[in-house]
Design a protein around this motif. Sequence first.
Motif, PDB file in Angstrom:
ATOM      1  N   PRO A 163     -53.521  43.230  18.629  1.00 11.34           N
ATOM      2  CA  PRO A 163     -52.894  43.139  19.952  1.00 11.34           C
ATOM      3  C   PRO A 163     -52.497  41.682  20.244  1.00 11.34           C
ATOM      4  O   PRO A 163     -53.089  40.744  19.698  1.00 11.34           O
ATOM      5  CB  PRO A 163     -54.000  43.613  20.904  1.00 11.34           C
ATOM      6  CG  PRO A 163     -55.270  43.420  20.150  1.00 11.34           C
ATOM      7  CD  PRO A 163     -54.939  43.562  18.689  1.00 11.34           C
ATOM      8  N   ASP A 164     -51.519  41.502  21.092  1.00 11.46           N
ATOM      9  CA  ASP A 164     -51.047  40.155  21.432  1.00 11.46           C
ATOM     10  C   ASP A 164     -52.131  39.309  22.081  1.00 11.46           C
ATOM     11  O   ASP A 164     -52.059  38.080  22.061  1.00 11.46           O
ATOM     12  CB  ASP A 164     -49.825  40.230  22.352  1.00 11.46           C
ATOM     13  CG  ASP A 164     -48.600  40.741  21.617  1.00 11.46           C
ATOM     14  OD1 ASP A 164     -48.594  40.707  20.366  1.00 11.46           O
ATOM     15  OD2 ASP A 164     -47.645  41.168  22.294  1.00 11.46           O
ATOM     16  N   THR A 165     -53.147  39.944  22.651  1.00 11.52           N
ATOM     17  CA  THR A 165     -54.222  39.211  23.319  1.00 11.52           C
ATOM     18  C   THR A 165     -55.257  38.667  22.335  1.00 11.52           C
ATOM     19  O   THR A 165     -56.094  37.858  22.727  1.00 11.52           O
ATOM     20  CB  THR A 165     -54.934  40.123  24.336  1.00 11.52           C
ATOM     21  OG1 THR A 165     -55.396  41.302  23.652  1.00 11.52           O
ATOM     22  CG2 THR A 165     -53.985  40.513  25.467  1.00 11.52           C
ATOM     23  N   LYS A 169     -53.855  36.031  16.688  1.00 12.71           N
ATOM     24  CA  LYS A 169     -52.451  36.448  16.559  1.00 12.71           C
ATOM     25  C   LYS A 169     -51.525  35.304  16.113  1.00 12.71           C
ATOM     26  O   LYS A 169     -50.718  35.509  15.210  1.00 12.71           O
ATOM     27  CB  LYS A 169     -51.968  37.056  17.873  1.00 12.71           C
ATOM     28  CG  LYS A 169     -50.614  37.691  17.795  1.00 12.71           C
ATOM     29  CD  LYS A 169     -50.636  38.987  17.025  1.00 12.71           C
ATOM     30  CE  LYS A 169     -49.323  39.712  17.151  1.00 12.71           C
ATOM     31  NZ  LYS A 169     -49.409  41.105  16.779  1.00 12.71           N
ATOM     32  N   MET A 173     -49.370  35.479  12.676  1.00 14.46           N
ATOM     33  CA  MET A 173     -47.905  35.356  12.645  1.00 14.46           C
ATOM     34  C   MET A 173     -47.492  34.272  11.642  1.00 14.46           C
ATOM     35  O   MET A 173     -46.535  34.459  10.879  1.00 14.46           O
ATOM     36  CB  MET A 173     -47.355  35.051  14.044  1.00 14.46           C
ATOM     37  CG  MET A 173     -47.602  36.161  15.048  1.00 14.46           C
ATOM     38  SD  MET A 173     -46.912  37.747  14.558  1.00 14.46           S
ATOM     39  CE  MET A 173     -45.181  37.378  14.634  1.00 14.46           C
TER      40      MET A 173
END
Length: 191
Positions: A163-165, A169, A173
Amino acid sequence: MAGLFESAGGGSAAIALDEFEVSILRTLEVQMLELIGPGPGGQSEDPLAALFAEGPTEAPQDPALARLFPDAYGEPGEPADADTRAMSGEFRRYTEVDLRARKREDALAVVHALDGLGEDGGVLEIAGDDCRHWLGAFNDLRLTLGSRLEVTEEDEQGLYRLPDTDERKPLVMAYIWLGELQETLLEAMAG
């Protein structure tokens, strides 16, 4: 991030990088230089002393450094017996100094090329001879990030579903992007 390598002919490659991509790559390579460090005894100006410099005989305690400078003998992650540790120590003693120097050279080649590009980015052409430095630098960054993220073959696909949270992350990426850069650079060199 859209900057990926394309063939520039003759084994060379070109990539268009924006200022954000230049900043990320440069920051990661500078951090790699800090992680690798100057090696045992620092950097000597005396070429004869450098020629006969001996490295450490113990594996690094930092998991990322242990991944960059693995033991030559035994199975990764498995406890080694005394003979295997001794053989790995001897191998490390005579090879790690040169390996560290090569990894520093790879990272510096990327930093210098990016510095020549400037802050705003642009198109960077990398000569065929310099492409190997970039491949080595990308490989070292991916090994380090993979170690920090504790990536295994079984859970690599799980990285794509974070998740982005999740605080990992941004590293994930970067790990994925570096893999794409590495792959497209190889294709550009071949094409």
